[in-house]
Design a protein around this motif. Sequence first.
Motif, PDB file in Angstrom:
ATOM      1  N   ASN A   1     -36.456  43.092   3.483  1.00  0.00           N
ATOM      2  CA  ASN A   1     -35.325  43.548   2.653  1.00  0.00           C
ATOM      3  C   ASN A   1     -34.964  42.556   1.554  1.00  0.00           C
ATOM      4  O   ASN A   1     -33.783  42.225   1.340  1.00  0.00           O
ATOM      5  N   ARG A   2     -35.970  42.069   0.869  1.00  0.00           N
ATOM      6  CA  ARG A   2     -35.724  41.172  -0.256  1.00  0.00           C
ATOM      7  C   ARG A   2     -36.896  41.281  -1.219  1.00  0.00           C
ATOM      8  O   ARG A   2     -37.966  41.788  -0.882  1.00  0.00           O
ATOM      9  N   ALA A   3     -36.675  40.789  -2.430  1.00  0.00           N
ATOM     10  CA  ALA A   3     -37.743  40.793  -3.431  1.00  0.00           C
ATOM     11  C   ALA A   3     -38.740  39.673  -3.134  1.00  0.00           C
ATOM     12  O   ALA A   3     -38.388  38.644  -2.539  1.00  0.00           O
ATOM     13  N   THR A   4     -39.973  39.881  -3.566  1.00  0.00           N
ATOM     14  CA  THR A   4     -40.992  38.839  -3.457  1.00  0.00           C
ATOM     15  C   THR A   4     -40.601  37.653  -4.333  1.00  0.00           C
ATOM     16  O   THR A   4     -40.139  37.832  -5.463  1.00  0.00           O
ATOM     17  N   GLN A   5     -40.770  36.450  -3.802  1.00  0.00           N
ATOM     18  CA  GLN A   5     -40.482  35.241  -4.569  1.00  0.00           C
ATOM     19  C   GLN A   5     -41.766  34.464  -4.819  1.00  0.00           C
ATOM     20  O   GLN A   5     -42.771  34.662  -4.142  1.00  0.00           O
ATOM     21  N   GLU A   6     -41.710  33.581  -5.783  1.00  0.00           N
ATOM     22  CA  GLU A   6     -42.892  32.799  -6.143  1.00  0.00           C
ATOM     23  C   GLU A   6     -43.438  32.049  -4.927  1.00  0.00           C
ATOM     24  O   GLU A   6     -44.655  31.935  -4.740  1.00  0.00           O
ATOM     25  N   SER A   7     -42.552  31.567  -4.066  1.00  0.00           N
ATOM     26  CA  SER A   7     -42.990  30.802  -2.892  1.00  0.00           C
ATOM     27  C   SER A   7     -43.832  31.644  -1.933  1.00  0.00           C
ATOM     28  O   SER A   7     -44.687  31.116  -1.214  1.00  0.00           O
ATOM     29  N   ASP A   8     -43.605  32.979  -1.913  1.00  0.00           N
ATOM     30  CA  ASP A   8     -44.370  33.849  -1.012  1.00  0.00           C
ATOM     31  C   ASP A   8     -45.863  33.822  -1.322  1.00  0.00           C
ATOM     32  O   ASP A   8     -46.688  34.071  -0.429  1.00  0.00           O
ATOM     33  N   LYS A   9     -46.214  33.540  -2.576  1.00  0.00           N
ATOM     34  CA  LYS A   9     -47.636  33.501  -2.942  1.00  0.00           C
ATOM     35  C   LYS A   9     -48.393  32.462  -2.124  1.00  0.00           C
ATOM     36  O   LYS A   9     -49.587  32.590  -1.893  1.00  0.00           O
ATOM     37  N   THR A  10     -47.672  31.435  -1.682  1.00  0.00           N
ATOM     38  CA  THR A  10     -48.278  30.402  -0.838  1.00  0.00           C
ATOM     39  C   THR A  10     -47.973  30.636   0.632  1.00  0.00           C
ATOM     40  O   THR A  10     -48.871  30.612   1.480  1.00  0.00           O
ATOM     41  N   THR A  11     -46.696  30.880   0.937  1.00  0.00           N
ATOM     42  CA  THR A  11     -46.298  30.940   2.346  1.00  0.00           C
ATOM     43  C   THR A  11     -46.776  32.201   3.054  1.00  0.00           C
ATOM     44  O   THR A  11     -46.896  32.212   4.280  1.00  0.00           O
ATOM     45  N   TYR A  12     -47.064  33.279   2.291  1.00  0.00           N
ATOM     46  CA  TYR A  12     -47.538  34.523   2.908  1.00  0.00           C
ATOM     47  C   TYR A  12     -49.073  34.605   2.909  1.00  0.00           C
ATOM     48  O   TYR A  12     -49.649  35.671   3.002  1.00  0.00           O
ATOM     49  N   GLN A  13     -49.729  33.468   2.801  1.00  0.00           N
ATOM     50  CA  GLN A  13     -51.174  33.359   2.977  1.00  0.00           C
ATOM     51  C   GLN A  13     -51.436  32.311   4.059  1.00  0.00           C
ATOM     52  O   GLN A  13     -50.723  31.303   4.149  1.00  0.00           O
ATOM     53  N   THR A  14     -52.469  32.531   4.865  1.00  0.00           N
ATOM     54  CA  THR A  14     -52.880  31.490   5.804  1.00  0.00           C
ATOM     55  C   THR A  14     -53.578  30.378   5.032  1.00  0.00           C
ATOM     56  O   THR A  14     -54.107  30.606   3.930  1.00  0.00           O
ATOM     57  N   VAL A  15     -53.586  29.169   5.606  1.00  0.00           N
ATOM     58  CA  VAL A  15     -54.225  28.043   4.909  1.00  0.00           C
ATOM     59  C   VAL A  15     -55.742  28.214   4.861  1.00  0.00           C
ATOM     60  O   VAL A  15     -56.418  27.532   4.085  1.00  0.00           O
ATOM     61  N   TYR A  16     -56.283  29.134   5.673  1.00  0.00           N
ATOM     62  CA  TYR A  16     -57.743  29.356   5.696  1.00  0.00           C
ATOM     63  C   TYR A  16     -58.126  30.701   5.076  1.00  0.00           C
ATOM     64  O   TYR A  16     -59.254  31.166   5.231  1.00  0.00           O
ATOM     65  N   SER A  17     -57.193  31.347   4.360  1.00  0.00           N
ATOM     66  CA  SER A  17     -57.520  32.642   3.748  1.00  0.00           C
ATOM     67  C   SER A  17     -58.598  32.468   2.680  1.00  0.00           C
ATOM     68  O   SER A  17     -58.575  31.501   1.921  1.00  0.00           O
ATOM     69  N   LYS A  18     -59.542  33.395   2.632  1.00  0.00           N
ATOM     70  CA  LYS A  18     -60.678  33.277   1.710  1.00  0.00           C
ATOM     71  C   LYS A  18     -61.045  34.586   1.009  1.00  0.00           C
ATOM     72  O   LYS A  18     -61.311  34.607  -0.175  1.00  0.00           O
ATOM     73  N   ILE A  19     -61.096  35.677   1.766  1.00  0.00           N
ATOM     74  CA  ILE A  19     -61.684  36.920   1.271  1.00  0.00           C
ATOM     75  C   ILE A  19     -60.579  37.902   0.888  1.00  0.00           C
ATOM     76  O   ILE A  19     -59.835  38.388   1.736  1.00  0.00           O
ATOM     77  N   LYS A  20     -60.462  38.192  -0.416  1.00  0.00           N
ATOM     78  CA  LYS A  20     -59.386  39.069  -0.894  1.00  0.00           C
ATOM     79  C   LYS A  20     -59.548  40.504  -0.399  1.00  0.00           C
ATOM     80  O   LYS A  20     -60.654  41.028  -0.370  1.00  0.00           O
ATOM     81  N   GLY A  21     -58.410  41.125  -0.028  1.00  0.00           N
ATOM     82  CA  GLY A  21     -58.478  42.539   0.333  1.00  0.00           C
ATOM     83  C   GLY A  21     -57.279  43.076   1.089  1.00  0.00           C
ATOM     84  O   GLY A  21     -57.046  44.272   1.113  1.00  0.00           O
ATOM     85  N   SER A  22     -56.483  42.212   1.731  1.00  0.00           N
ATOM     86  CA  SER A  22     -55.364  42.696   2.551  1.00  0.00           C
ATOM     87  C   SER A  22     -54.132  43.003   1.709  1.00  0.00           C
ATOM     88  O   SER A  22     -53.896  42.373   0.686  1.00  0.00           O
TER      89      SER A  22
END
Length: 403
Positions: free
Chosen positions: A175-196
């Motif tokens: 229930n909130r807007a996406t923030q710039e910080s989500d671009k980092t915090t909503y990814q795992t540190v080992y994310s690699k393959i785009k698609g989700s």
Amino acid sequence: MNTKQIKITDYNYPLPSDRIAKFPLQRRDSSKLLVYRHGNVSEDVFSNLPDYLPEGALMVFNNTKVIQARIHFRKSTGALIEVFLLEPLAPNDYELMFQSRHECSWLCLIGNQKKWKEGSLELEMTVGDEKVSLTATRAAIAQGQEVTFRWDNPKVSFAEIIDTVGELPIPPYLNRATQESDKTTYQTVYSKIKGSVAAPTAGLHFTPEVLSRIDGGGIHREEVTLHVGAGTFKPVKSSDIAGHDMHTEHFCVGLHTIEQLLSHHCKAIAVGTTSVRTLESLYYIGCRILQRPDIAADELHVAQWEPYDTAPTASPQEALQAIADYLKRNNLPSLVASTQIIIAPGYDYKIVRMLVTNFHQPQSTLLLLVSAFVGGDWRTIYDYALAHDFRFLSYGDSSLLIP
């Protein structure tokens, strides 16, 4: 137990809105860790997770990366239209899709679609130093809306376009807007393959330090890729789960990972429910290959009720060996397949022996999966978490489940 007759109302619990974590903790691995071991519950800090993992075990992570799947167009009338990318149609391969340099088509959800009755939507942008004009046109198809994107600058890929104008799709229950910080915090540190279009959130707690301790503890790490669809948030609206249609998700598992599973006696520690869905689906695909060694690649799909409607007799070892042999016969480096599997009480786990996962929504298919894993004892876990100030859902705390 007749799984199809399960009443979803039996999987409800009170979740006050203030227990839903709207933002993550500043340090990922400082989140709380609930440890459920053979029916007993205790708690710790996530950074101590490696202390609970057996030496020599195999841990499997989902390395998918969340894409900036929401694109906003403004019509000349002022109406704002949101196009939410769900899965690629043409080309239908994720890697080729993101490399496209002129045109591509996606299955999409359309926000405010009553304002988009006809014609194309247009969006002007600058990608790096390149000017780009993007148009979107839509056509209704059986499973939703097909949107075709065209752009006038072949120097720019579709990946670069959505990285420039797309918005990261955080879960609706925040229930909130996406923030710039989500671009980092909503990814795992080992994310690699785009698609989700949603993060495999159990992995959000891992830091390089925790991963290093896991490696140092003699635990083997492997990665699979399952692209999480928006259907992961789809509520169960039918009274029993027989009436619920699971969404299809695409996954990829390398031959080396299959061989590692074989060498670890087909037992794994899964990080997240998406890794569970991938690993458990392997068994049924292996059984299909055993029945039809020359099966076509596009038939490597696990149907929603396959585990309950069929009675395969192969062992997990035989099923995984069949996949390894199939890949070698066809000179394939990895298995590319899809799954619609629903895992609910009555399901017999074949490969996953321990599970790292967050706390899921009431009356959700993910809660059914957890209940199946702990032999129906999910209330013990959730009652403890509610009583001991655990934070819930995507940005919340974590659990280690050892049935």
